[in-house]
Enzyme design. Structure first.
Site, PDB file in Angstrom:
ATOM      1  N   SER A 199      69.761 -57.548  38.466  1.00 55.31           N
ATOM      2  CA  SER A 199      69.002 -56.415  37.903  1.00 55.31           C
ATOM      3  C   SER A 199      69.370 -56.289  36.287  1.00 55.31           C
ATOM      4  O   SER A 199      70.643 -56.438  36.009  1.00 55.31           O
ATOM      5  CB  SER A 199      69.321 -55.076  38.709  1.00 55.31           C
TER       6      SER A 199
HETATM    7  N1  SAM Z   1      72.125 -56.354  43.350  1.00 55.37           N
HETATM    8  C1  SAM Z   1      71.684 -57.469  42.826  1.00 55.37           C
HETATM    9  C2  SAM Z   1      72.635 -58.133  41.745  1.00 55.37           C
HETATM   10  O1  SAM Z   1      73.653 -57.349  41.338  1.00 55.37           O
HETATM   11  O2  SAM Z   1      72.499 -59.279  41.364  1.00 55.37           O
HETATM   12  C3  SAM Z   1      70.397 -57.773  42.484  1.00 55.37           C
HETATM   13  C4  SAM Z   1      69.525 -57.809  43.752  1.00 55.37           C
HETATM   14  S1  SAM Z   1      67.811 -58.499  43.513  1.00 55.37           S
HETATM   15  C5  SAM Z   1      67.259 -57.303  42.531  1.00 55.37           C
HETATM   16  C6  SAM Z   1      67.430 -58.012  45.285  1.00 55.37           C
HETATM   17  C7  SAM Z   1      68.167 -58.915  46.333  1.00 55.37           C
HETATM   18  O3  SAM Z   1      67.763 -58.344  47.826  1.00 55.37           O
HETATM   19  C8  SAM Z   1      67.607 -60.277  46.321  1.00 55.37           C
HETATM   20  O4  SAM Z   1      68.552 -61.087  46.361  1.00 55.37           O
HETATM   21  C9  SAM Z   1      67.030 -60.327  47.754  1.00 55.37           C
HETATM   22  O5  SAM Z   1      66.975 -61.659  48.438  1.00 55.37           O
HETATM   23  C10 SAM Z   1      67.622 -59.160  48.659  1.00 55.37           C
HETATM   24  N2  SAM Z   1      66.827 -58.751  49.706  1.00 55.37           N
HETATM   25  C11 SAM Z   1      65.644 -58.440  49.939  1.00 55.37           C
HETATM   26  N3  SAM Z   1      65.318 -57.942  51.195  1.00 55.37           N
HETATM   27  C12 SAM Z   1      66.377 -57.932  51.750  1.00 55.37           C
HETATM   28  C13 SAM Z   1      66.864 -57.529  53.028  1.00 55.37           C
HETATM   29  N4  SAM Z   1      65.934 -57.200  53.944  1.00 55.37           N
HETATM   30  N5  SAM Z   1      68.382 -57.695  53.329  1.00 55.37           N
HETATM   31  C14 SAM Z   1      69.237 -58.074  52.569  1.00 55.37           C
HETATM   32  N6  SAM Z   1      68.950 -58.467  51.201  1.00 55.37           N
HETATM   33  C15 SAM Z   1      67.610 -58.407  51.006  1.00 55.37           C
END
Ligand code: SAM
Length: 229
Positions: free
Chosen positions: A69
């Site tokens: 992000s």
């Molecule tokens: N916090 C992260 C970072 O610092 O890099 C950025 C996260 S990215 C915007 C969103 C993440 O949420 C992705 O890696 C995606 O695979 C994960 N995601 C989506 N649905 C999810 C779920 N139900 N449970 C866990 N992770 C999930």
């Protein structure tokens, strides 16, 4: 000075500028949060080819169609949780592990959940290499939270959800705070929820765009057929 020392010094300077010009200047004031951004090396959480862009105020690809992000949004979400050093935090959406590393500077324990196994492995490797020991990464559907370590003083969701998952509300402690993007598959509003005397209230912070939360209490894997949803 060795080349590697020189590169680290340069990244340190870029990190300081990111904190000052993109985060502090845009209104984040908590000194502990600002300090975390000068300490955690964002360039270690992005693929090699994006290292030079790591301190720009933008999301970047981390593979598997996911992103790390934008630093300002990471800072804003972190600040709004008002974390105490003794508290525990659940993060849903580990991605690169960067947000978890920032949280780890400010509280006792971070549990972070990721649905894509390769990202779990990458994040764990990066966090261990940096010596960050108060983060546990789990491969799990975070839309239903992680009951094993609940309740949490704070919950931070880094993927967009159609509604606030009940499971996450149930895992928030009394006095707890939760920040998450709620809205359509394509864009959302950042909501800050608080639980006081068993009652939940929320306020809307700003419009945001996050990748979707895919899971039992989130979205289905495929985008909705009505493109406005
Ligand atoms: N916090 C992260 C970072 O610092 O890099 C950025 C996260 S990215 C915007 C969103 C993440 O949420 C992705 O890696 C995606 O695979 C994960 N995601 C989506 N649905 C999810 C779920 N139900 N449970 C866990 N992770 C999930």
């Amino acid at each position: 000075m060795k080349d590697s020392d020189y590169a680290e010094e340069r990244f340190r300077e870029m990190r300081f500028r990111m904190m000052r010009d993109q985060i502090k200047r845009r209104g984040v004031v908590d000194e502990r949060v600002l300090e975390a951004f000068t300490v955690i090396p964002r360039h270690c959480f992005v693929p090699d080819k994006f290292r030079e862009q790591a301190y720009q105020d933008a999301p970047l690809p981390i593979g598997y169609e996911q992103t790390i992000s934008q630093p300002f949004i990471v800072a804003l979400m972190t600040e709004l949780l008002h974390l105490e050093r003794s508290e525990s935090v659940l993060e849903v959406g580990t991605g690169s592990g960067y947000q978890a590393a920032i949280l780890a500077c400010l509280c006792a324990k971070v549990i972070t959940l990721e649905r894509i196994p390769q990202l779990v492995e990458n994040a764990e490797t990066t966090l261990r290499a940096l010596g960050i020991e108060n983060v546990s990464v789990h491969h799990a559907d975070g839309s239903v939270g992680w009951s094993a370590d609940a309740p949490y003083d704070a919950i931070l969701v880094t993927a967009g959800t159609p509604q606030v998952p009940d499971a996450l509300k149930n895992q928030l402690s009394e006095g707890g705070r939760m920040i998450l993007p709620v809205g359509s598959y394509w864009y959302q509003e950042l909501q800050l929820w608080k639980k006081a005397k068993g009652v939940f209230t929320y306020e809307t912070i700003i419009p945001v765009v996050f990748v979707p939360l895919i899971g039992d209490q989130g979205w289905e894997e495929k985008p909705p057929r009505n493109t406005l949803d």
